[in-house]
Motif scaffolding. Structure first.
Motif, PDB file in Angstrom:
ATOM      1  N   PHE A  58      56.921   6.533  14.122  1.00 52.40           N
ATOM      2  CA  PHE A  58      55.885   6.693  13.058  1.00 52.40           C
ATOM      3  C   PHE A  58      55.210   8.087  13.119  1.00 52.40           C
ATOM      4  CE2 PHE A  58      56.423   2.354  14.025  1.00 52.40           C
ATOM      5  CZ  PHE A  58      56.018   1.631  12.852  1.00 52.40           C
ATOM      6  N   GLU A  59      56.096   9.020  13.595  1.00 49.82           N
ATOM      7  CA  GLU A  59      55.530  10.482  13.405  1.00 49.82           C
ATOM      8  C   GLU A  59      54.406  10.763  14.376  1.00 49.82           C
ATOM      9  OE1 GLU A  59      55.478  11.792   9.504  1.00 49.82           O
ATOM     10  OE2 GLU A  59      57.548  11.098   8.950  1.00 49.82           O
ATOM     11  N   VAL A  60      54.288  10.090  15.525  1.00 48.25           N
ATOM     12  CA  VAL A  60      53.332  10.306  16.165  1.00 48.25           C
ATOM     13  C   VAL A  60      54.075  10.833  17.612  1.00 48.25           C
ATOM     14  CG1 VAL A  60      51.897   9.156  17.990  1.00 48.25           C
ATOM     15  CG2 VAL A  60      51.949   8.056  15.875  1.00 48.25           C
ATOM     16  N   SER A  61      53.396  12.090  17.797  1.00 46.81           N
ATOM     17  CA  SER A  61      54.175  12.873  19.120  1.00 46.81           C
ATOM     18  C   SER A  61      53.511  12.732  20.433  1.00 46.81           C
ATOM     19  CB  SER A  61      54.173  14.336  18.805  1.00 46.81           C
ATOM     20  OG  SER A  61      52.946  14.861  18.709  1.00 46.81           O
ATOM     21  N   THR A  62      54.114  12.932  21.312  1.00 46.14           N
ATOM     22  CA  THR A  62      53.672  12.674  22.835  1.00 46.14           C
ATOM     23  C   THR A  62      53.864  14.197  23.624  1.00 46.14           C
ATOM     24  OG1 THR A  62      56.133  11.872  23.483  1.00 46.14           O
ATOM     25  CG2 THR A  62      54.160  10.215  22.793  1.00 46.14           C
ATOM     26  N   SER A  63      53.265  14.187  24.712  1.00 52.61           N
ATOM     27  CA  SER A  63      53.341  15.521  25.533  1.00 52.61           C
ATOM     28  C   SER A  63      55.014  15.342  25.904  1.00 52.61           C
ATOM     29  CB  SER A  63      52.490  15.483  26.750  1.00 52.61           C
ATOM     30  OG  SER A  63      52.560  14.198  27.243  1.00 52.61           O
ATOM     31  N   SER A  64      55.631  16.564  26.047  1.00 57.15           N
ATOM     32  CA  SER A  64      56.920  16.439  26.491  1.00 57.15           C
ATOM     33  C   SER A  64      57.095  16.163  27.896  1.00 57.15           C
ATOM     34  CB  SER A  64      57.662  17.817  26.248  1.00 57.15           C
ATOM     35  OG  SER A  64      56.936  18.679  26.996  1.00 57.15           O
TER      36      SER A  64
END
Length: 141
Positions: A58-64
């Motif tokens: 859903f094109e939601v990013s997270t910390s790597s």
């Protein structure tokens, strides 16, 4: 605020992503299954890539990286938390929950079906090990 309840013993990752995206458990489970993620897979609660992949759809990013938990007030406004951290056979396992801050008030959405309330503010009873920040979430998802 209402939390999505996990419908399977090992469905906390699916339910947590549903809580973030505003989906029902069954909607999120179908999406997860379509991309090869199943609640029966124990890796869902011992590997962070599964929740990251569901959010990325859903094109939601997270910390790597997983950031060590220090204090509730230091958490970002939206994060996946690992609680009930333990080891089985040398492998780390945990329960996924969602920390959310709205208008300066923090709370946890916990999908466990046995809880009297799934919107939690009993912060002393939860002992997060680390968190993953959830970024760029738009209300369109």
């Amino acid at each position: 605020m209402k939390a999505v309840i996990q419908e399977e013993k090992t469905g906390c990752g699916i339910a947590s992503v549903a809580n973030i995206l505003g989906k029902t458990y069954s909607e999120m489970k179908a999406i997860a299954n379509d991309i090869g993620i199943f609640a029966e897979d124990e890796s869902l609660w011992s590997d962070t890539q599964y929740v990251r992949n569901m959010l990325a759809k859903f094109e939601v990013s997270t910390s790597s990286v997983e950031v060590p938990f220090e204090a509730w007030e230091k958490l970002p406004d939206l994060a996946l938390l690992s609680i009930k951290h333990h080891y089985e056979g040398g492998k780390a396992f945990w329960h996924w929950v969602v920390f959310k801050r709205v208008d300066g008030q923090g709370f946890v959405l916990d999908s466990a079906s046995y809880l009297p309330s799934n919107v939690r503010i009993d912060f002393d009873d939860m002992q997060p090990k680390w968190f993953i920040e959830v970024k760029n979430l738009s209300i369109d998802h």
